[in-house]
Design a protein around this motif. Structure first.
Motif, PDB file in Angstrom:
ATOM      1  N   GLY A  51       0.999  -1.090   0.228  1.00 47.98           N
ATOM      2  CA  GLY A  51       0.125   0.093  -0.067  1.00 47.98           C
ATOM      3  C   GLY A  51       0.919   1.286   0.050  1.00 47.98           C
ATOM      4  N   GLY A  57      -0.512   6.572  -1.760  1.00 43.78           N
ATOM      5  CA  GLY A  57      -1.092   5.466  -1.086  1.00 43.78           C
ATOM      6  C   GLY A  57      -0.160   5.051   0.232  1.00 43.78           C
ATOM      7  N   SER A  79      -2.633  -7.465   2.862  1.00 42.47           N
ATOM      8  CA  SER A  79      -3.300  -6.351   3.368  1.00 42.47           C
ATOM      9  C   SER A  79      -4.756  -6.760   3.400  1.00 42.47           C
ATOM     10  CB  SER A  79      -2.957  -5.219   2.670  1.00 42.47           C
ATOM     11  OG  SER A  79      -3.738  -4.053   3.186  1.00 42.47           O
ATOM     12  N   VAL A  82      -5.976  -2.200   2.125  1.00 46.37           N
ATOM     13  CA  VAL A  82      -5.686  -1.592   0.758  1.00 46.37           C
ATOM     14  C   VAL A  82      -6.716  -2.228  -0.228  1.00 46.37           C
ATOM     15  CG1 VAL A  82      -3.843  -1.333  -1.057  1.00 46.37           C
ATOM     16  CG2 VAL A  82      -3.342  -1.360   1.420  1.00 46.37           C
ATOM     17  N   TRP A  89      -1.493  -2.588  -4.124  1.00 43.14           N
ATOM     18  CA  TRP A  89      -1.983  -3.825  -3.390  1.00 43.14           C
ATOM     19  C   TRP A  89      -1.335  -4.874  -4.241  1.00 43.14           C
ATOM     20  CZ3 TRP A  89      -4.344  -8.184  -5.316  1.00 43.14           C
ATOM     21  CH2 TRP A  89      -4.790  -9.184  -4.385  1.00 43.14           C
TER      22      TRP A  89
END
Length: 237
Positions: A51, A57, A79, A82, A89
């Motif tokens: 991320g 981000g 994650s 994200v 991602w």
């Protein structure tokens, strides 16, 4: 004691699939030059920065999970926060190929002030060469850690093989400032489900991938072109 690192990422010209495997091998070759057995530990650390690409981000509810199987002992980084459509991602993995070692791991460092987090890690690792886990706390970017420990006899040599893999499927075009910037993806994402899948399917090929990569590098080094050209070519490759 002497330590040598053997590291490679497969590069086999004219074979795009095997040259595009998203992994790195880091082998630490340790020789006990003393006259008595040595208890040796090597640790690997990887922050879950999914991320956060340093440009836009940020990490959001990232998690590290213990993973075992197919000859691997490791940690799978993912994650939950994200957006799966974001370019940032994806998944990562830090793993070890055990062959007689005691392997311990952490899915997170202590959630304390920045200096005390690393101090807690070093205090834990240096006390006995092993790692005890810590709670993730409120951190969105938990740090994964592996430690492998073995007794090396006098005059003996032991290899500690670590592996890192990554899988980020949503690569964008270079023109993201345009309203219609599109996702072009990464080819490897059509071949592997995630970073752990990369390792599971690549480990059986490691000896051949290393041998063919070395064949190419040695072929370049054996030519009669100037050394500065060899260096420039190989560094860019």
């Amino acid at each position: 004691m002497t330590v040598r690192r053997e590291a490679f990422n497969a590069l086999i010209p004219a074979d795009a699939d095997r040259s595009g495997i998203p992994f790195a091998y880091l082998g630490y070759v340790i020789t006990n030059t003393s006259g008595e057995p040595l208890n040796v530990s090597v640790a690997g650390v990887l922050e879950n920065f999914i991320g956060d690409d340093g440009h836009r981000g940020k990490a959001d509810r990232n998690l590290n999970d213990v993973r075992d199987g197919d000859g691997l002992t490791g940690v799978f980084l993912r994650s939950e926060g994200v957006d799966p459509d974001d370019e940032q991602w994806g998944t990562m993995a830090l793993a070890f190929l055990p062959h007689g070692e005691r392997v311990t791991r952490r899915t997170a460092w202590a959630d304390v002030s920045w200096g005390d987090s690393i101090l807690d890690f070093w205090d834990d690792f240096s006390s006995d060469g092993a790692l005890g886990d810590r709670a993730r706390g409120e951190r969105d970017n938990p740090v994964a850690s592996l430690a492998a420990q073995v007794t090396i006899p006098a005059g003996g040599t032991h290899v500690f093989p670590f592996l890192i893999a990554w899988h980020f499927p949503n690569r964008k075009t270079w023109f993201q400032h345009l309203p219609d910037a599109s996702t072009v993806g990464n080819h490897y994402a059509t071949r592997f489900a995630d970073a752990w899948d990369v390792l599971v399917r690549t480990v059986p090929q490691l000896p051949q991938l290393e041998a063919e990569t070395l064949d190419f590098v040695n072929a370049v080094l054996a030519t009669d072109i100037p050394d500065v050209v060899k260096e420039a070519a190989l560094y860019n490759l």
